[in-house]
Design a protein around this motif. Structure first.
Motif, PDB file in Angstrom:
ATOM      1  N   ASN A  26       1.201 -12.031   6.780  1.00 36.90           N
ATOM      2  CA  ASN A  26       1.987 -11.079   7.231  1.00 36.90           C
ATOM      3  C   ASN A  26       1.683  -9.812   6.112  1.00 36.90           C
ATOM      4  O   ASN A  26       1.228  -8.812   6.163  1.00 36.90           O
ATOM      5  N   LEU A  27       2.281 -10.375   4.831  1.00 35.91           N
ATOM      6  CA  LEU A  27       2.445  -9.346   4.192  1.00 35.91           C
ATOM      7  C   LEU A  27       0.884  -8.466   3.487  1.00 35.91           C
ATOM      8  O   LEU A  27       0.781  -7.584   2.829  1.00 35.91           O
ATOM      9  N   ALA A  28       0.373  -9.368   3.191  1.00 33.81           N
ATOM     10  CA  ALA A  28      -1.055  -9.513   2.940  1.00 33.81           C
ATOM     11  C   ALA A  28      -1.762  -8.480   4.060  1.00 33.81           C
ATOM     12  O   ALA A  28      -2.631  -7.913   3.816  1.00 33.81           O
ATOM     13  N   LYS A  29      -1.088  -8.871   5.306  1.00 35.53           N
ATOM     14  CA  LYS A  29      -1.902  -7.579   6.510  1.00 35.53           C
ATOM     15  C   LYS A  29      -1.166  -6.474   6.053  1.00 35.53           C
ATOM     16  O   LYS A  29      -1.934  -4.895   5.856  1.00 35.53           O
ATOM     17  N   ALA A  30       0.818  -6.521   5.630  1.00 29.99           N
ATOM     18  CA  ALA A  30       0.806  -4.889   5.929  1.00 29.99           C
ATOM     19  C   ALA A  30       0.647  -4.652   4.184  1.00 29.99           C
ATOM     20  O   ALA A  30       0.707  -2.988   3.827  1.00 29.99           O
ATOM     21  N   LYS A  31       0.072  -5.308   3.674  1.00 23.88           N
ATOM     22  CA  LYS A  31      -0.356  -4.172   2.753  1.00 23.88           C
ATOM     23  C   LYS A  31      -2.029  -3.193   2.588  1.00 23.88           C
ATOM     24  O   LYS A  31      -1.549  -2.019   1.329  1.00 23.88           O
ATOM     25  N   LYS A  32      -2.166  -3.299   3.574  1.00 25.18           N
ATOM     26  CA  LYS A  32      -3.252  -2.256   3.670  1.00 25.18           C
ATOM     27  C   LYS A  32      -2.453  -0.878   3.649  1.00 25.18           C
ATOM     28  O   LYS A  32      -3.681   0.002   3.158  1.00 25.18           O
ATOM     29  N   ASP A  33      -1.365  -1.108   4.591  1.00 28.28           N
ATOM     30  CA  ASP A  33      -0.957   0.310   4.765  1.00 28.28           C
ATOM     31  C   ASP A  33       0.575   0.638   3.874  1.00 28.28           C
ATOM     32  O   ASP A  33       0.090   1.500   3.335  1.00 28.28           O
ATOM     33  N   LEU A  34       1.234  -0.360   3.316  1.00 31.56           N
ATOM     34  CA  LEU A  34       1.901  -0.176   2.418  1.00 31.56           C
ATOM     35  C   LEU A  34       1.514  -0.272   1.317  1.00 31.56           C
ATOM     36  O   LEU A  34       2.167  -0.483   0.225  1.00 31.56           O
ATOM     37  N   GLY A  35       0.875  -1.011   0.673  1.00 35.30           N
ATOM     38  CA  GLY A  35       0.502  -1.076  -0.533  1.00 35.30           C
ATOM     39  C   GLY A  35       0.578   0.035  -1.541  1.00 35.30           C
ATOM     40  O   GLY A  35       1.283   0.412  -2.183  1.00 35.30           O
TER      41      GLY A  35
END
Length: 598
Positions: free
Chosen positions: A180-189
């Motif tokens: 899930n964090l890998a998906k969110a990283k695109k926006d939150l990274g």
């Protein structure tokens, strides 16, 4: 326009320090120079005066700030190559001013998109938010760019964006899973990297940092640790708070602690400081934390962090020692022992089928403190050889025994512990010294006797510590006997290692044995003999074992003396040495047999 930059960060920091010194000297010199020029009057030649020093100071200050920006950026920018001490990368901006200007504009665009989404939370508006967020990829490693971004974005928008992304990507009740964090990283990274770069540079807005450590949801705080390499102080503060919420009975894996372990595995200094807190060490090493993410690589991440922080010579020597003191005190308690086994059941430790990564790291690195632990152990048993330093009085012999009991309880820890034990005995090099002195004068002989006695006492104390731990461990009789045999034979193995190996390989050692020991070794290997005596039980078991082991050690000791070019001991000295070996071995062995039920 991109700019290629190559920098040796360590060298630049030394240069910056020299620049600071030069600026301070110029500032100190200026009043005196001005006064001298004024006093000289017309005798001072026409031309520049003390103001030259002002120009020098401005130049050095501007250069220092530029170099600081370049160094901070190149240490964080993605894709930087490194060779030796030199790092090189392409910068998005030519200087800090251009970077800050671009960040300021990006912050305005992000805020406008976020406010539009708040008014109309449509898919189209959310996609616009995602678009401006992703523009920061590869740019927010630049602290100047990120400072401009936060100056216009604001703390409220930062927190709101994290909450919105979390609602779309976090499916687990206790934090982001790696998927899930890998998906969110695109926006939150990019935002997480902006937070990290400005925090490291000292330009993170105070209210944003306070909000992140205050009322930011725990899962979002943990996400900051997982998305970017955060500044050490933030890792320590966030980690302490995450641990307060860890180990609860809420269903699901505690992914928040996973990201803490990830952050610690990337920063030796942070891990040492974290473990130097007794409260943090106890919370991190709880069984429900260490074993709470079964089926993931969490324990290996934690072991990696411990390996980096606890290995000899790493980091700060005082912090490393304090971390070890807290670990020994914590794991001396039996309710923490399940942390050292890979398999666990309802808080009860059981024989583990897989080695414990954490336990193996501890067993590998604890030998660096054998001398200090031996001093504590000897004091606790009224053997006044070396008094432990004040720093080590936070542990006692009971805690030491409990700690080694926990290590021996875990699967896979005996081998590294034996390696450290054997190396310690090798370094003592007992075979090098005459046990009773053979120097010309009594004073020299007394010194020789003292050296040998201290070495013998240290060897005996180490054996006692480990056997005391074995008494505490909950192992089967068969497993206990095998460990006893391994440990009892280590002193003899070490004596052979000191130089008698060739003689043993040629059968000279076997020829030096006498009586029942020679008969036994002639029929079987010595470990088999010892294990056989342990398993047989019955009257005389302890005395038979002691006879075998002492005779073997005496023979190996004499061969080691010969390997050092020294004459073998005479019969009188051998009898005295035999009494000494008996005195060091008998209580240890009897305690082992008594605890085992023999």
């Amino acid at each position: 326009m991109a700019e290629f930059v190559g920098i040796d960060p360590a060298g630049v920091r030394r240069l910056i320090t020299s620049m600071d010194d030069a600026v301070q000297r110029a500032q100190t010199l200026r009043p005196s120079l001005s006064a001298s020029i004024a006093e000289a009057g017309t005798d001072w030649p026409a031309g520049p005066g003390a103001e030259v020093l002002d120009g020098v100071g401005r130049f050095l200050d501007e250069t220092r700030r530029d170099l600081t920006w370049r160094t901070q950026t190149i240490e964080r920018v993605e894709g930087a190559s490194s060779q030796g001490g030199l790092r090189s990368a392409e910068f998005a901006f030519g200087d800090a001013a251009a970077a800050r200007t671009a960040g300021t504009l990006a912050g305005k665009r992000t805020l406008a998109a976020w406010q539009a989404y708040q008014k109309d939370p449509s898919v189209q508006n959310w996609e616009k938010v995602q678009g401006v967020l992703r523009e920061g990829q590869g740019r927010t490693a630049d602290a100047a760019y990120s400072a401009g971004l936060f100056a216009t974005l604001g703390t409220g928008a930062f927190v709101g964006i994290f909450a919105a992304v979390s609602a779309r990507n976090q499916n687990d009740t206790r934090g982001y899973s790696p998927a899930n964090l890998a998906k969110a990283k695109k926006d939150l990274g990019p935002l997480a990297e902006a937070f990290a770069s400005t925090d490291a540079a000292g330009t993170l807005p105070r209210d944003l940092r306070d909000r992140a450590l205050g009322d930011l949801p725990i899962a979002d705080m943990a996400a900051l640790l997982g998305l970017a390499r955060q500044a050490r102080e933030f890792v320590l503060a966030a980690g302490a708070k995450l641990l307060q919420y860890s180990g609860s009975r809420v269903d699901g894996k505690d992914w928040n602690i996973y990201w803490l372990a990830k952050a610690l595995s990337r920063d030796v200094g942070a891990t040492q400081r974290f473990l130097a807190s007794a409260e943090n060490a106890a919370l991190l090493l709880r069984p429900e934390v260490v074993n709470g993410l079964d089926g993931t690589d969490f324990e290996q991440l934690l072991a990696t962090a411990l390996d980096g922080a606890l290995a000899p010579g790493t980091g700060d020597v005082t912090l490393r020692r304090d971390a070890w003191l807290n670990i020994i005190n914590t794991l001396s308690r039996k309710n923490f022992w399940p942390s050292l086994t890979s398999d666990h059941e309802k808080g009860e430790w059981i024989s583990a089928s897989a080695p414990s990564s954490v336990g193996q790291v501890l067993a590998k690195h604890v030998p660096q403190y054998f001398p200090e632990l031996i001093a504590v152990w000897n004091q606790g048993h009224n053997v006044p050889v070396i008094t432990p330093t004040e720093d080590w009085r936070g542990v006692d012999s009971e805690k030491i025994a409990g700690f080694f009991g926990g290590l021996l309880q875990g699967h896979g820890t005996l081998a590294p512990l034996k390696t450290g034990y054997g190396k310690f005995l090798l370094d003592l090099d007992l075979g090098k010294n005459h046990p009773f002195g053979d120097a010309p004068t009594e004073a020299e002989r007394e010194e020789q006797r003292g050296i040998f006695y201290r070495k013998a006492v240290d060897a005996g104390a180490l054996a006692s510590m480990i056997f005391a731990g074995l008494h505490e461990a909950d192992l089967s009789a068969e497993a206990t006997n095998e460990i006893i045999a391994d440990l009892l034979l280590l002193p003899m193995d070490a004596l052979i290692g000191w130089g008698a190996g060739e003689m043993v390989s040629k059968g000279v050692w076997v020829g030096a044995l006498t009586g029942k020991t020679a008969d036994a070794v002639g029929k079987n290997d010595l470990k088999g003999v010892v294990e056989g005596l342990l398993n047989e039980g019955g009257p005389g078991e302890a005395s038979d074992l002691i006879d075998v082991l002492v005779d073997s050690q005496l023979a190996a000791f004499n061969l080691s003396r010969q390997a050092h070019g020294e004459a073998p001991l005479g019969d009188s000295d051998l009898r005295q040495l035999k009494d000494l070996f008996y005195g060091r071995l008998e209580p240890v062995l009897k305690d082992a047999l008594r605890a085992r039920g023999g």
